[in-house]
Enzyme design. Structure first.
Site, PDB file in Angstrom:
ATOM      1  N   LYS A  96      14.494 -25.681   7.060  1.00  0.00           N
ATOM      2  CA  LYS A  96      15.769 -25.783   7.782  1.00  0.00           C
ATOM      3  C   LYS A  96      16.452 -27.097   7.399  1.00  0.00           C
ATOM      4  O   LYS A  96      15.821 -28.163   7.472  1.00  0.00           O
ATOM      5  CB  LYS A  96      15.527 -25.775   9.301  1.00  0.00           C
ATOM      6  N   LYS A 116       9.060 -17.803  24.783  1.00  0.00           N
ATOM      7  CA  LYS A 116       9.883 -16.631  24.483  1.00  0.00           C
ATOM      8  C   LYS A 116      10.541 -16.150  25.762  1.00  0.00           C
ATOM      9  O   LYS A 116      10.087 -16.453  26.868  1.00  0.00           O
ATOM     10  CB  LYS A 116       9.010 -15.528  23.890  1.00  0.00           C
ATOM     11  N   ARG A 122       0.833  -1.216   0.000  1.00  0.00           N
ATOM     12  CA  ARG A 122       0.000   0.000   0.000  1.00  0.00           C
ATOM     13  C   ARG A 122       0.861   1.256   0.000  1.00  0.00           C
ATOM     14  O   ARG A 122       0.433   2.303  -0.468  1.00  0.00           O
ATOM     15  CB  ARG A 122      -0.883  -0.013   1.247  1.00  0.00           C
ATOM     16  N   HIS A 157       8.126 -22.631   7.833  1.00  0.00           N
ATOM     17  CA  HIS A 157       9.540 -22.400   7.513  1.00  0.00           C
ATOM     18  C   HIS A 157      10.478 -23.378   8.226  1.00  0.00           C
ATOM     19  O   HIS A 157      11.638 -23.505   7.858  1.00  0.00           O
ATOM     20  CB  HIS A 157       9.934 -20.938   7.761  1.00  0.00           C
ATOM     21  N   HIS A 180       5.255 -25.509  13.636  1.00  0.00           N
ATOM     22  CA  HIS A 180       6.675 -25.858  13.761  1.00  0.00           C
ATOM     23  C   HIS A 180       6.927 -27.078  14.649  1.00  0.00           C
ATOM     24  O   HIS A 180       7.671 -27.992  14.283  1.00  0.00           O
ATOM     25  CB  HIS A 180       7.456 -24.684  14.350  1.00  0.00           C
ATOM     26  N   LYS A 183       2.005 -18.856   7.373  1.00  0.00           N
ATOM     27  CA  LYS A 183       1.194 -19.217   8.526  1.00  0.00           C
ATOM     28  C   LYS A 183       0.726 -17.946   9.239  1.00  0.00           C
ATOM     29  O   LYS A 183       1.341 -16.907   9.024  1.00  0.00           O
ATOM     30  CB  LYS A 183       1.978 -20.106   9.479  1.00  0.00           C
TER      31      LYS A 183
HETATM   32  C1  BG6 Z   1       7.670 -17.861  13.632  1.00  0.00           C
HETATM   33  C2  BG6 Z   1       6.908 -17.338  14.810  1.00  0.00           C
HETATM   34  O1  BG6 Z   1       6.829 -18.633  12.811  1.00  0.00           O
HETATM   35  O2  BG6 Z   1       8.746 -18.668  14.100  1.00  0.00           O
HETATM   36  C3  BG6 Z   1       7.820 -16.530  15.706  1.00  0.00           C
HETATM   37  O3  BG6 Z   1       5.824 -16.535  14.364  1.00  0.00           O
HETATM   38  C4  BG6 Z   1       9.018 -17.344  16.102  1.00  0.00           C
HETATM   39  O4  BG6 Z   1       7.131 -16.052  16.844  1.00  0.00           O
HETATM   40  C5  BG6 Z   1       9.687 -17.971  14.899  1.00  0.00           C
HETATM   41  O5  BG6 Z   1       9.940 -16.478  16.753  1.00  0.00           O
HETATM   42  C6  BG6 Z   1      10.747 -18.951  15.312  1.00  0.00           C
HETATM   43  O6  BG6 Z   1      11.462 -19.368  14.187  1.00  0.00           O
HETATM   44  P1  BG6 Z   1      12.995 -19.754  14.289  1.00  0.00           P
HETATM   45  O7  BG6 Z   1      13.354 -20.186  12.907  1.00  0.00           O
HETATM   46  O8  BG6 Z   1      13.715 -18.520  14.742  1.00  0.00           O
HETATM   47  O9  BG6 Z   1      13.076 -20.857  15.308  1.00  0.00           O
END
Ligand code: BG6
Length: 536
Positions: free
Chosen positions: A225, A379, A70, A221, A283, A191
């Site tokens: 890895k 976290k 935007r 993602h 994940h 996601k």
């Molecule tokens: C993301 C989450 O999908 O994955 C984040 O939204 C998180 O909150 C992150 O920090 C963690 O990914 P990685 O690759 O740093 O373990």
């Protein structure tokens, strides 16, 4: 005396036999269209990944990148912003993606392929402009009509963008006289894919009105890895482990995804998401499926994804009593004072959103029945550490009964996903000396001792796979739905629970309730989140 000693198995100066990487074949000519072109994901991950793909000669020569946002900016200012972000990775002290310089020739080549389209993705007019931009890309960069639409936007836009693409006929793959598509159109969806079983199903129904399943690439993602993909090779390319990979030999599995970062600037997103939705059905379950899946009959996408889906289908939904949640309060992380979650920007003062979750999962099949999978993620913990730890059953004690040995420590096999990628095996040895005494030692393989580390952000493989049309590393609709089903009772119970959420100190290993969760089943305990410093 240290409880655990380390035997180092260093790589030699010579590369291992199979170290020469095979060059991936360049992908098909195509245009990539990014919705959310000035967002964080694009700047931090997608564009650096494209730069890396171009640098390693995997990006097709005939390529164009159309950015849609935007923001009222020019193609030039958009490119400059992307460049500035890439530059910030030079010597990057904080992140895992670190480069020592930018290859200006590569960057210029990429920048020359970039087109910016300003507009509102909820308005049909934008898609008319996009059609023109795609035609321009085809003409100038010879992209042969192939296009990827990458939705790097907030999840409530996913359905709308796909519908609008469909209405503008941009997802049609024009079939030739032989009934085959003349070019391809694919959509990458970030996601979270839904927020619950029902919303994931509704989103699927909505997008499947426009797309075929094989045009949809649902990204997780973690599957990009290398260390996650490597789990399959470790299990199935070695004759050693598979025979002991079952309930006869394994006591339990611990999966940890611990982060030192807080919610940063993502308060608004996190307030409606929380740690469970953010990390577990995607994940964490991805990691679990790699450890628990049966051997596939081939390395094709159908064989692999079916075996993973089977794991999810065999998992009962989690009982809320087997899940704990907590929220970080102020503390010290890696030596720096940090504030509490409730003091983060865009977070409600009385927020009950969890930043930590631990749960006990089960897989009710012949291989795993009775083996608990404990998972935790949070976290502002004491260390960044993503690992899968497999604890084997203890040996019988009888052989040592008339010796001073009064305890046998378990064997642990630890697959370290990040940041110190590797695999270690802990076992007992006899301590040298006249008395029978045992010590737990470790054999430790570290990727960095054996393989040169290519700087990458983790999205390279995934983007490349979309370009070659390989969906193996993406979530199928049924997998996403099953994953939500597994956690749904916990989501529902927490939504209904209005009591004050428990807290844990930032910089700790999480709340005491997580220890109680794992201890409930017997003499089990979490491994420490921080790994002891490596001897050099
Ligand atoms: C993301 C989450 O999908 O994955 C984040 O939204 C998180 O909150 C992150 O920090 C963690 O990914 P990685 O690759 O740093 O373990």
């Amino acid at each position: 005396m240290p409880d655990t000693e380390t035997i180092r198995t260093h790589g030699t100066a010579q590369a291992p036999q199979s170290a020469t990487p095979r060059q991936a074949r360049p992908a098909d000519p195509c245009t990539m269209v990014i919705f959310g072109a000035s967002g964080d994901l694009t700047r931090r991950l997608v564009v650096p990944a494209l730069y890396n793909l171009l640098r390693t000669k995997v990006l097709p020569e005939s390529f164009a990148l159309i950015g849609i946002a935007r923001a009222d900016e020019t193609a030039e200012s958009w490119r400059d912003n992307l460049y500035a972000m890439l530059k910030s990775f030079i010597g990057n002290p904080a992140g895992e993606f670190k480069i020592d310089h930018i290859d200006e020739t590569v960057w210029k080549k990429l920048a020359d392929k970039m087109i910016y389209v300003q507009g509102d993705m909820t308005k049909p007019e934008l898609y008319e402009g996009l059609r023109d931009a795609l035609a321009e890309a085809d003409k100038t960069h010879h992209t042969q009509g192939n296009a990827i639409f990458y939705l790097a936007v907030a999840d409530h836009f996913f359905g709308t963008v796909v519908e609008n693409l469909g209405k503008a006929k941009l997802t049609d793959q024009n079939e030739g006289s032989d009934g085959k598509p003349q070019f391809w159109r694919r959509v990458v969806i970030e996601k979270p894919f839904g927020h619950s079983v029902d919303s994931a199903r509704a989103l699927d129904t909505q997008i499947l009105r426009t797309l075929h399943e094989d045009q949809i690439f649902r990204i997780d993602h973690y599957l990009g890895k290398d260390t996650v993909q490597a789990i399959m090779a470790f299990r199935f390319a070695n004759g050693l482990f598979e025979p002991i990979w079952n309930r006869d030999r394994i006591d339990h599995v611990q999966i940890t995804a611990a982060e030192t970062v807080g919610v940063e600037k993502r308060g608004e997103f996190y307030e409606v998401t929380g740690a469970l939705r953010d990390m577990v059905p995607n994940h964490v379950l991805t990691l679990l499926s790699m450890v628990a899946m049966e051997p596939p009959v081939g390395f094709d996408d159908a064989s692999i994804r079916t075996k993973k889906a089977d794991v999810f289908a065999a998992m009962p939904a989690v009982t809320p009593a087997r899940a704990v949640r907590a929220q970080y309060r102020a503390g010290t992380v890696l030596g720096k004072p940090v504030k509490s979650y409730r003091d983060e920007p865009e977070v409600a003062a009385g927020s009950n959103v969890e930043t930590y979750v631990a749960m006990r999962l089960e897989i009710d099949n012949w291989r795993w029945a009775g083996v608990p999978f404990y998972v935790r993620t949070g976290k502002h913990l004491s260390a960044r550490n993503t690992e899968i730890a497999i604890r084997f059953k203890q040996a019988p004690y009888a052989a040592f009964q008339d010796t001073p040995v009064d305890t046998l420590r378990p064997n642990w096999l630890v697959l370290r996903i990040a940041p110190d990628e590797g695999i270690s095996l802990q076992f007992e040895v006899k301590r040298p000396g006249p008395v029978v005494e045992l010590a737990a030692v470790k054999m430790d393989f570290r990727y960095r001792d054996w393989f040169p580390k290519e700087p990458n952000v983790g999205y390279e493989t995934l983007i490349y796979d979309v370009m070659i049309g390989d969906p193996t590393l993406f979530m199928r609709a049924d997998m996403v739905e099953q994953a939500w089903r597994i956690v749904q009772p916990v989501l529902d119970a927490w939504a209904a629970d209005k009591t004050e959420i428990p807290t844990y100190e930032s910089g700790s290993d999480g709340p005491a309730s997580a220890e109680e969760l794992i201890a409930y089943d017997g003499k089990r305990a979490w491994r420490p989140v921080s790994r002891p410093p490596e001897p050099t």
